[in-house]
Design a protein around this motif. Structure first.
Motif, PDB file in Angstrom:
ATOM      1  N   SER A 109       0.749  -1.139   0.019  1.00  0.00           N
ATOM      2  CA  SER A 109       0.015   0.009   0.060  1.00  0.00           C
ATOM      3  C   SER A 109       1.096   1.299  -0.101  1.00  0.00           C
ATOM      4  N   ASN A 110       0.290   2.537  -0.331  1.00  0.00           N
ATOM      5  CA  ASN A 110       0.944   3.574  -0.302  1.00  0.00           C
ATOM      6  C   ASN A 110       0.131   4.878   0.149  1.00  0.00           C
ATOM      7  N   THR A 111       0.643   5.628   0.922  1.00  0.00           N
ATOM      8  CA  THR A 111       0.107   6.875   1.445  1.00  0.00           C
ATOM      9  C   THR A 111       0.924   8.233   0.892  1.00  0.00           C
ATOM     10  N   PHE A 112       0.086   8.957   0.625  1.00  0.00           N
ATOM     11  CA  PHE A 112       0.682  10.320   0.114  1.00  0.00           C
ATOM     12  C   PHE A 112       0.133  11.478   1.256  1.00  0.00           C
ATOM     13  N   HIS A 113       0.898  12.374   1.623  1.00  0.00           N
ATOM     14  CA  HIS A 113       0.733  13.268   2.560  1.00  0.00           C
ATOM     15  C   HIS A 113       0.552  14.715   2.257  1.00  0.00           C
ATOM     16  N   ASP A 114      -0.541  15.454   2.196  1.00  0.00           N
ATOM     17  CA  ASP A 114      -0.573  17.003   1.738  1.00  0.00           C
ATOM     18  C   ASP A 114      -0.564  18.106   2.896  1.00  0.00           C
ATOM     19  N   LEU A 115       0.006  18.889   2.727  1.00  0.00           N
ATOM     20  CA  LEU A 115      -0.002  19.831   3.809  1.00  0.00           C
ATOM     21  C   LEU A 115      -0.068  21.310   3.019  1.00  0.00           C
ATOM     22  N   GLN A 116      -0.956  22.284   3.785  1.00  0.00           N
ATOM     23  CA  GLN A 116      -1.061  23.452   3.555  1.00  0.00           C
ATOM     24  C   GLN A 116      -1.363  24.533   4.497  1.00  0.00           C
ATOM     25  N   VAL A 117      -0.641  25.641   4.882  1.00  0.00           N
ATOM     26  CA  VAL A 117      -0.647  26.480   5.906  1.00  0.00           C
ATOM     27  C   VAL A 117      -1.109  27.915   5.254  1.00  0.00           C
ATOM     28  N   SER A 118      -2.272  28.569   5.654  1.00  0.00           N
ATOM     29  CA  SER A 118      -2.592  29.786   5.151  1.00  0.00           C
ATOM     30  C   SER A 118      -2.795  30.997   6.312  1.00  0.00           C
ATOM     31  N   TRP A 119      -2.663  32.015   5.850  1.00  0.00           N
ATOM     32  CA  TRP A 119      -2.860  33.228   6.696  1.00  0.00           C
ATOM     33  C   TRP A 119      -3.631  34.503   5.758  1.00  0.00           C
ATOM     34  N   LYS A 120      -4.583  34.830   6.738  1.00  0.00           N
ATOM     35  CA  LYS A 120      -5.566  35.793   5.915  1.00  0.00           C
ATOM     36  C   LYS A 120      -4.984  37.149   6.440  1.00  0.00           C
ATOM     37  N   ALA A 121      -4.363  37.833   5.512  1.00  0.00           N
ATOM     38  CA  ALA A 121      -3.652  39.016   6.118  1.00  0.00           C
ATOM     39  C   ALA A 121      -4.728  40.193   6.287  1.00  0.00           C
ATOM     40  N   PRO A 122      -4.323  41.304   7.044  1.00  0.00           N
ATOM     41  CA  PRO A 122      -5.103  42.591   7.172  1.00  0.00           C
ATOM     42  C   PRO A 122      -5.716  43.296   6.143  1.00  0.00           C
ATOM     43  N   TRP A 123      -5.067  42.985   4.817  1.00  0.00           N
ATOM     44  CA  TRP A 123      -5.091  43.895   3.583  1.00  0.00           C
ATOM     45  C   TRP A 123      -6.130  43.230   2.901  1.00  0.00           C
ATOM     46  N   ASP A 124      -6.914  42.300   3.429  1.00  0.00           N
ATOM     47  CA  ASP A 124      -7.908  41.399   2.657  1.00  0.00           C
ATOM     48  C   ASP A 124      -7.215  40.741   1.546  1.00  0.00           C
ATOM     49  N   ALA A 125      -6.310  39.736   2.008  1.00  0.00           N
ATOM     50  CA  ALA A 125      -5.360  38.925   1.297  1.00  0.00           C
ATOM     51  C   ALA A 125      -5.240  37.726   1.901  1.00  0.00           C
ATOM     52  N   THR A 126      -5.141  36.595   1.288  1.00  0.00           N
ATOM     53  CA  THR A 126      -4.862  35.354   1.837  1.00  0.00           C
ATOM     54  C   THR A 126      -3.459  34.664   1.135  1.00  0.00           C
ATOM     55  N   ILE A 127      -2.526  34.486   2.152  1.00  0.00           N
ATOM     56  CA  ILE A 127      -1.417  33.819   1.724  1.00  0.00           C
ATOM     57  C   ILE A 127      -1.170  32.397   2.237  1.00  0.00           C
ATOM     58  N   ALA A 128      -0.905  31.655   1.144  1.00  0.00           N
ATOM     59  CA  ALA A 128      -0.994  30.014   1.397  1.00  0.00           C
ATOM     60  C   ALA A 128       0.240  29.352   0.913  1.00  0.00           C
ATOM     61  N   VAL A 129       1.072  28.526   1.632  1.00  0.00           N
ATOM     62  CA  VAL A 129       2.049  27.848   1.290  1.00  0.00           C
ATOM     63  C   VAL A 129       1.944  26.357   1.488  1.00  0.00           C
ATOM     64  N   GLY A 130       2.312  25.389   0.678  1.00  0.00           N
ATOM     65  CA  GLY A 130       1.920  23.940   0.954  1.00  0.00           C
ATOM     66  C   GLY A 130       2.881  22.999   0.100  1.00  0.00           C
ATOM     67  N   ALA A 131       2.588  21.566   0.267  1.00  0.00           N
ATOM     68  CA  ALA A 131       3.381  20.604  -0.397  1.00  0.00           C
ATOM     69  C   ALA A 131       2.418  19.542  -0.470  1.00  0.00           C
ATOM     70  N   ASN A 132       2.361  18.987  -1.820  1.00  0.00           N
ATOM     71  CA  ASN A 132       1.625  17.756  -2.165  1.00  0.00           C
ATOM     72  C   ASN A 132       2.738  16.623  -2.028  1.00  0.00           C
ATOM     73  N   ASN A 133       2.549  15.660  -1.350  1.00  0.00           N
ATOM     74  CA  ASN A 133       3.476  14.461  -0.811  1.00  0.00           C
ATOM     75  C   ASN A 133       4.629  15.347  -0.202  1.00  0.00           C
ATOM     76  N   VAL A 134       4.248  15.682   0.919  1.00  0.00           N
ATOM     77  CA  VAL A 134       5.244  16.470   1.827  1.00  0.00           C
ATOM     78  C   VAL A 134       6.362  15.615   2.199  1.00  0.00           C
ATOM     79  N   PHE A 135       6.262  14.306   2.219  1.00  0.00           N
ATOM     80  CA  PHE A 135       7.364  13.329   2.876  1.00  0.00           C
ATOM     81  C   PHE A 135       8.009  12.697   1.537  1.00  0.00           C
ATOM     82  N   ASP A 136       7.885  13.213   0.144  1.00  0.00           N
ATOM     83  CA  ASP A 136       8.383  12.492  -0.751  1.00  0.00           C
ATOM     84  C   ASP A 136       8.241  11.111  -0.958  1.00  0.00           C
ATOM     85  N   HIS A 137       7.175  10.540  -0.567  1.00  0.00           N
ATOM     86  CA  HIS A 137       6.813   9.118  -0.799  1.00  0.00           C
ATOM     87  C   HIS A 137       6.899   8.770  -2.289  1.00  0.00           C
TER      88      HIS A 137
END
Length: 955
Positions: free
Chosen positions: A894-922
């Motif tokens: 079997s195989n499991t892939f892990h994804d992670l995204q971190v986001s922040w809603k900025a005061p100037w009405d913006a959203t910034i997100a950084v992330g990784a699909n397959n974060v552990f490089d499986h």
């Protein structure tokens, strides 16, 4: 608890089943919609507008919010990562695929085939290829409001193709303001760069609105030489993609003065010594496996994609009861794929261009005295085969809708139209002109200026019209006749242009409302008519049609058909607000379709909803479905391909009948060993042919038919606020499936079963190998599949450390059988669960955390192990017997892939997100059967860690 509001609550979960399926998890990708005001709002799967229709069928809704939390940038990737989705059809890893459908993005619900999943945009069909594939890349992600997925047959509501289910992409409208977004990313290997830019603008007034979405995205190709499982090529001389091919870029030839070159067992192939003289026959040595070419060095692993989209939605209220809604879409998609230079074999039946005895480069032509015609092999390494595929989509879909009241009853109506035009242009280069190569390999001489020239000294051919080619001059070695000469390339490698156009035109009218009020509620109805016309053509380059190139031969596809349909749907409340019957409702629908090419068909559906108590719902459906034959099925031209097959007349293969009367009569010697590319004995089977086989359409096809059943439980326990648990069982039976009458089926019928009538299309060469075969499509297929969908969604009470929510979706495939015949000729259903990328279990676990302006979204995507047939490589069960025949297996984990995204809603009405699909490089396992891929790796698995950043500004 209000039981009606969640869009996807699919069943009571016994604790034992939960434990049994504990390795499998679900994600927010299949999140149900929250509480929604459904007053006169349509729900996918029903034409009746009502507040409770979404609970009667297994529908998944992905909201704009859930889409933005994922690390995927297009609609197709989102859908293909649903647990209920099958393997991607023609994935970006299918570098060796060719034809009209290559370059598109498709979805396949329940593994029943992309052509059996109907795709809608705002309730109207998406444009399709002549083969019936509906390209999701036409829809810009910036324009998507939500996606509804009905995992049930719906031909009674939508007509053809809705066998496995329906995907309905709902776009944004009534938007007021502006939004700009940018996303950039790349793989951890430093390749596959992605960039996406989008803009959304909207304005609204009391009477109307205008919404505009524009998007540009680009994904660079990834090369096979840059990944661990593909960089070293294949596993031997006969693997498919990185084939370790004996047809090398250095060229080789067989000396007819020494051996019989037409006998694959005795022929000896020689290649030039390093620094040797190509005109000296003594400067060659026998080609060794160490010198075989690794064609993966030139292969694209993932195709490159570039998209430009513009979407406009306009609404206008003529009165309080009559409104206009109009969609306009323009999309332009370009994809790029590259495969290694063509493996040229002068003696192949489709080429037959030996080097002339009078060629100045013929090693047997000593000092211009004249020699003997020779056969040679040469990988055309200097000019890789490239394909640029462009698709332009123009779509216009206006709808006028409204409502009226009669006797205190409200009736909704709409009249709509659709014009969808897809225009495709494929530009290909890298296949050699056989007219040019025949001239370039013909008689030639050295002229007075010391330059090789076609013709003879007495009758020369101008250099502008012909240039001699020396295929025995290795790649990278300078000299006359080198394929690196740009002038020679211009003469030998034409540019091929293939054009295709498909048009969908439809007109619809619908009326829905309540007929009468029964004791248990209103009896709802919907009735409607539709007229649709499908027209399509796919016309290969005239040169390609001629068969005078090394490319796969193709003939034009062109045709059209039209149809008229009428449907009726009833929603009948039987019981309400009674003991053990808070609700009991019957839904019935039937649709009659009259096609101009095959006639009429009627398909019906029955659904039952029973709520014994407020927190528990039981539902079930029975549906008939059909898929009409496509333009390509009916009117497609002949095409050719290098097929992979197992020859039962060869010794040493599974089910061998070598030496029987049918094999001997057909020209296969008793000791025949199956030959692959380069006429080299196959080390494994199925093995790819070195000769082109021809396939075509069938104008007498009838529709595919299907029967589907679902039973589901939905439980929302009142003592655990925010918890929804669901379980659905499904079963599909498809008959009269339109399939290609495969090479393996023909060979089995002819040689194993002794059906002489099936032998006429098989041609064997003198050494016994199959040099040509012709076959077509037929209603020969049958399929049965069964399984379960499990869903758990829990929104925890808000805590001091933030708000947590969990989504756990699992699909369990218990049965997937296809019709076939065993060696005794008995018709049997062969189980394929765990093989051919049919995962027993797919599961996604999504955990979301939010606190103030910060959010984290984590997803685990689980795939159970797979099996593949094998003979020598890593067989874990070499002695397995299946269906009375030896069928050794290789099993992977079997195989499991892990994804992670971190986001922040900025005061100037913006959203910034950084992330990784397959974060552990499986890394997934090697799959030598190349499932959904041109490489030894499953085409739906991640090929590395993908990092991205996304910035969205609202104004």
């Amino acid at each position: 608890m209000n039981f009606r509001t969640p869009a996807v609550r699919l069943g009571l979960l016994p604790a034992g089943i939960a434990l049994a399926l504990s390795p499998t998890f679900a994600s927010a990708q299949e999140a149900a919609a929250g509480t929604t005001d459904l007053d006169r709002i349509s729900v996918t799967g029903s034409r009746i507008r009502g507040a409770n229709m979404e609970t009667q069928q297994p529908i998944l809704t992905m909201t704009r919010e859930s889409l933005e939390k994922q690390g995927f940038s297009n609609v197709a990737d989102v859908l293909n990562n649903l647990t209920s989705a099958g393997s991607p059809a023609i994935s970006r890893s299918d570098s060796l695929s060719s034809g009209e459908n290559v370059g598109g993005y498709y979805v396949d619900i329940r593994n029943l085939g992309a052509q059996r999943t109907l795709v809608l945009m705002n309730g109207k069909r998406l444009g399709a290829t002549t083969a019936g594939y509906q390209d999701l890349s036409q829809i810009p992600m910036a324009a998507v409001e939500r996606i509804e997925i009905l995992k049930d047959g719906a031909s009674s509501i939508y007509g053809s193709d809705a066998i496995a289910g329906v995907v309905n992409v709902i776009t944004r409208k009534n938007f007021d303001g502006g939004e700009a977004s940018v996303r950039v990313g790349q793989y951890g290997n430093g390749d596959g760069d992605e960039q996406q830019y989008s803009m959304l603008l909207g304005a609204s007034s009391e009477r109307g609105s205008l919404t505009l979405a524009a998007e540009y995205s680009k994904q660079d190709p990834v090369w096979a030489k840059d990944r661990w499982y593909s960089r070293d090529g294949g596993r031997g001389p006969n693997s498919v993609a990185g084939d370790g091919s004996p047809i090398t870029q250095n060229g080789s030839w067989c000396n007819p003065l020494q051996v019989n070159c037409s006998d694959s067992k005795t022929a000896v192939w020689k290649t030039l010594n390093q620094g040797g003289n190509p005109n000296n026959p003594n400067d060659y040595h026998v080609l060794t496996e160490d010198e075989y070419v690794n064609s993966n060095e030139q292969m694209s692993l993932l195709t490159g994609v570039e998209r430009k989209s513009l979407y406009i939605n306009g609404t206008y209220d003529f009165t309080d009861r009559i409104s206009l809604n109009t969609d306009v879409l323009y999309n332009e998609r370009n994809t790029f794929q590259q495969i290694a230079g063509y493996p040229y074999q002068s003696g192949a039946s489709n080429i037959n261009t030996p080097m002339s005895a009078d060629s100045v480069f013929n090693p047997t032509n000593v000092n211009g005295v004249g020699g003997q015609e020779i056969q040679f092999r040469r990988r055309l390494w200097e000019v890789p085969r490239t394909t640029d595929s462009q698709l332009k989509t123009l779509r216009f879909a206006p709808t006028v809708s409204g409502y009226f009241e009669v006797a205190d009853k409200t009736f909704d109506w709409d009249v709509g139209a659709l014009w969808n035009r897809n225009e495709s242009i494929k530009t290909q280069r890298g296949d050699m002109s056989l007219i040019g190569s025949e001239q370039a390999l013909g008689a030639s001489f050295i002229n007075a200026a010391g330059v090789a020239q076609c013709g003879t000294a007495a009758n020369p051919i101008a250099l502008g019209d012909c240039r001699p080619w020396n295929p025995l001059l290795p790649y990278g070695v300078a000299g006359q006749g080198s394929l690196a000469d740009p002038d020679l390339q211009d003469l030998l490698f034409p540019t091929f242009t293939t054009r295709g156009v498909t048009k969908t035109t439809s007109f619809t009218a619908n009326l829905s409302g309540s007929i009468v009020t029964l004791p248990a509620g209103d009896l709802g109805f919907a009735v409607g008519v539709e007229h649709r016309n499908e027209e399509g053509s796919y016309v290969p380059d005239a040169f390609a049609q001629s068969g005078k190139s090394t490319g796969l031969g193709q003939k034009p596809t062109q045709g059209e058909y039209d149809l008229n349909e009428v449907y009726l749907e009833l929603n009948v409340p039987i019981l309400a607000d009674m003991a053990f019957a808070k609700e009991l409702t019957l839904n019935v629908a039937s649709r009659y379709s009259d096609y101009s090419n095959f006639g009429g068909t009627t398909n019906s559906k029955f659904g039952l909803t029973w709520r014994p108590m407020d927190e528990l719902l039981v539902r079930g459906t029975y549906a008939e479905g059909f898929r009409a034959p496509t333009i390509s099925d009916l009117y497609g031209g002949l095409s050719s391909s290098f097929e992979r097959y197992t020859d039962p007349c060869a010794v040493g293969v599974s089910g061998s009948v070598a030496g029987n009367a049918a094999c001997l009569a057909g020209g296969a010697p008793a000791n025949y060993v199956q030959l692959g590319q380069g006429n080299v004995p196959c080390s494994t089977t199925p093995c790819q042919s070195g000769d082109q086989f021809v396939s075509g359409a069938n104008p007498n096809l009838s529709p595919e038919t299907s029967k589907s059943k679902t039973v589901g439980l939905v439980w929302s326990p009142r003592w655990v606020q925010g918890l929804d648990i669901s379980l659905d069982w499904y079963r599909y039976e498809i008959s009269d499936m339109i399939i290609e009458d495969s090479v393996d089926r023909i060979l089995r019928d002819c040689y194993v079963l002794g059906n002489a009538g099936r032998c006429g299309s098989v041609t064997r060469a003198a050494d016994g190998h199959i040099s040509a075969i012709t076959y077509g499509t037929a209603n020969l297929g049958k399929m049965e599949t069964e399984g379960y969908d499990l869903g758990i969604k829990y929104r925890l009470p808000e805590l001091a450390i933030g708000q947590f929510s969990i989504d756990w979706q699992t699909s369990y495939l218990s049965k997937y059988d296809e019709a076939n015949q065993n060696s005794a000729g008995d018709s049997i259903m062969i189980g394929k669960v765990g093989q051919d990328a049919l995962f027993r279990v797919r599961s996604n676990l999504g955990v979301n955390w939010a606190m103030g302006d910060f959010g984290v979204n984590y997803t685990a995507r689980y795939y159970s192990g797979l099996n593949e047939p094998c003979i020598e490589i890593g067989c874990t069960d070499p002695d397995r017997i299946a269906y009375g025949e030896t069928a050794p297996l290789r099993k992977t984990g079997s195989n499991t892939f892990h994804d992670l995204q971190v986001s922040w809603k900025a005061p100037w009405d913006a959203t910034i997100a950084v992330g990784a699909n397959n974060v552990f490089d499986h890394k997934g396992p090697l799959m030598y059967s190349q499932q959904n891929s041109s490489f030894a790796y499953y085409g739906g698995f991640d090929i590395g860690r993908f990092l991205y950043m996304k910035y969205t500004q609202r104004f």
